[in-house]
Design a protein around this motif. Structure first.
Motif, PDB file in Angstrom:
ATOM      1  N   VAL A 101       3.046   6.618  -9.012  1.00 32.35           N
ATOM      2  CA  VAL A 101       2.986   7.055  -7.620  1.00 32.35           C
ATOM      3  C   VAL A 101       1.818   8.012  -7.416  1.00 32.35           C
ATOM      4  CG1 VAL A 101       5.489   6.859  -7.258  1.00 32.35           C
ATOM      5  CG2 VAL A 101       4.515   9.026  -8.044  1.00 32.35           C
ATOM      6  N   LYS A 102       1.557   8.325  -6.157  1.00 35.98           N
ATOM      7  CA  LYS A 102       0.678   9.436  -5.828  1.00 35.98           C
ATOM      8  C   LYS A 102       1.144  10.041  -4.510  1.00 35.98           C
ATOM      9  CE  LYS A 102      -3.180   6.707  -3.977  1.00 35.98           C
ATOM     10  NZ  LYS A 102      -4.601   6.451  -4.172  1.00 35.98           N
ATOM     11  N   SER A 103       0.951  11.335  -4.383  1.00 36.37           N
ATOM     12  CA  SER A 103       1.503  12.057  -3.230  1.00 36.37           C
ATOM     13  C   SER A 103       0.862  11.640  -1.912  1.00 36.37           C
ATOM     14  CB  SER A 103       1.370  13.567  -3.426  1.00 36.37           C
ATOM     15  OG  SER A 103       0.010  13.945  -3.468  1.00 36.37           O
ATOM     16  N   CYS A 118       0.270   8.735  -0.875  1.00 33.53           N
ATOM     17  CA  CYS A 118       0.750   7.400  -0.500  1.00 33.53           C
ATOM     18  C   CYS A 118       2.049   7.534   0.299  1.00 33.53           C
ATOM     19  CB  CYS A 118       0.976   6.583  -1.773  1.00 33.53           C
ATOM     20  SG  CYS A 118       1.999   5.124  -1.586  1.00 33.53           S
ATOM     21  N   THR A 167       4.210   5.227   1.193  1.00 37.89           N
ATOM     22  CA  THR A 167       5.317   4.488   0.584  1.00 37.89           C
ATOM     23  C   THR A 167       5.868   5.252  -0.618  1.00 37.89           C
ATOM     24  OG1 THR A 167       4.396   2.400   1.369  1.00 37.89           O
ATOM     25  CG2 THR A 167       6.025   2.264  -0.391  1.00 37.89           C
ATOM     26  N   CYS A 168       4.988   5.886  -1.389  1.00 38.27           N
ATOM     27  CA  CYS A 168       5.446   6.710  -2.522  1.00 38.27           C
ATOM     28  C   CYS A 168       6.318   7.857  -2.030  1.00 38.27           C
ATOM     29  CB  CYS A 168       4.256   7.251  -3.310  1.00 38.27           C
ATOM     30  SG  CYS A 168       3.254   5.970  -4.090  1.00 38.27           S
ATOM     31  N   GLN A 169       5.929   8.472  -0.924  1.00 40.41           N
ATOM     32  CA  GLN A 169       6.742   9.546  -0.339  1.00 40.41           C
ATOM     33  C   GLN A 169       8.115   8.993   0.064  1.00 40.41           C
ATOM     34  OE1 GLN A 169       6.084  12.809   0.095  1.00 40.41           O
ATOM     35  NE2 GLN A 169       3.937  12.837  -0.507  1.00 40.41           N
ATOM     36  N   THR A 178       2.302  10.319 -12.091  1.00 35.01           N
ATOM     37  CA  THR A 178       1.750  10.698 -10.807  1.00 35.01           C
ATOM     38  C   THR A 178       0.232  10.785 -10.903  1.00 35.01           C
ATOM     39  OG1 THR A 178       1.870  12.324  -9.009  1.00 35.01           O
ATOM     40  CG2 THR A 178       2.171  13.159 -11.241  1.00 35.01           C
ATOM     41  N   VAL A 225      -0.074   1.653  -5.689  1.00 32.63           N
ATOM     42  CA  VAL A 225       1.119   2.472  -5.860  1.00 32.63           C
ATOM     43  C   VAL A 225       1.973   2.335  -4.605  1.00 32.63           C
ATOM     44  CG1 VAL A 225       0.141   4.129  -7.481  1.00 32.63           C
ATOM     45  CG2 VAL A 225      -0.111   4.538  -5.038  1.00 32.63           C
ATOM     46  N   PRO A 226       3.275   2.488  -4.726  1.00 34.42           N
ATOM     47  CA  PRO A 226       4.006   2.608  -5.979  1.00 34.42           C
ATOM     48  C   PRO A 226       4.101   1.262  -6.697  1.00 34.42           C
ATOM     49  CG  PRO A 226       5.569   2.481  -4.171  1.00 34.42           C
ATOM     50  CD  PRO A 226       4.189   2.485  -3.562  1.00 34.42           C
ATOM     51  N   TRP A 269       7.237  -1.144  -2.325  1.00 34.50           N
ATOM     52  CA  TRP A 269       8.695  -0.989  -2.276  1.00 34.50           C
ATOM     53  C   TRP A 269       9.301  -2.282  -1.752  1.00 34.50           C
ATOM     54  CZ3 TRP A 269      13.140   0.794  -3.639  1.00 34.50           C
ATOM     55  CH2 TRP A 269      14.252   0.701  -2.806  1.00 34.50           C
ATOM     56  N   GLY A 302       2.610  -1.190  -0.724  1.00 34.52           N
ATOM     57  CA  GLY A 302       2.001  -0.005  -1.349  1.00 34.52           C
ATOM     58  C   GLY A 302       0.663   0.284  -0.742  1.00 34.52           C
TER      59      GLY A 302
END
Length: 124
Positions: free
Chosen positions: A25-27, A29, A31-33, A52, A82-83, A100, A124
């Motif tokens: 993930v990365k902050s 993004c 979708t990652c959140q 991360t 990501v994710p 996701w 993503g």
């Protein structure tokens, strides 16, 4: 071409990737959140490692979150989006989901009921 051959033959354990579920993930993004609650749920129900890419404190400081800000692990697992959820078995990638997708995440993770309050799909 050489990179693809290397990755196909690579034992992910040599890159420090453990067997089990792996999410990158990365902050920054969205979708990652969105999937942060799913990550916490998976961490309780399975052997989860989260890498991360841009913030070592995202999603939260926990023993299952590892710093990949140098992108070395992301490169070794040939990650572009990501994710991404991976299932790693015997040091090799056994399955992968990009973005996701509740149904596929449940299938790969081997669990039911992930993210019931989330939309069923987000790229993503």
């Amino acid at each position: 071409m050489m990179r693809e051959t290397f990755l196909m033959d690579a034992d992910l354990r040599s890159a420090g990737v453990k067997d089990g579920l792996v999410v990158v993930v990365k902050s920054s993004c969205e979708t990652c959140q969105t999937v942060v609650p799913v990550l916490a749920d998976l961490a309780e129900r399975s052997d989860l490692t989260v890498y991360t890419q841009d913030d070592p404190t995202f999603p939260a400081i926990a023993d299952w979150v590892l710093d990949d800000t140098d992108l070395a692990t992301s490169w070794r697992i040939d990650l572009e989006t990501v994710p991404t959820l991976l299932r790693v078995a015997d040091g090799a990638e056994a399955d992968r989901v990009v973005g996701w997708d509740r149904e596929r995440w449940e299938e790969v993770a081997g669990v039911d009921g992930l993210g019931p309050d989330l939309p069923p799909f987000r790229p993503g």
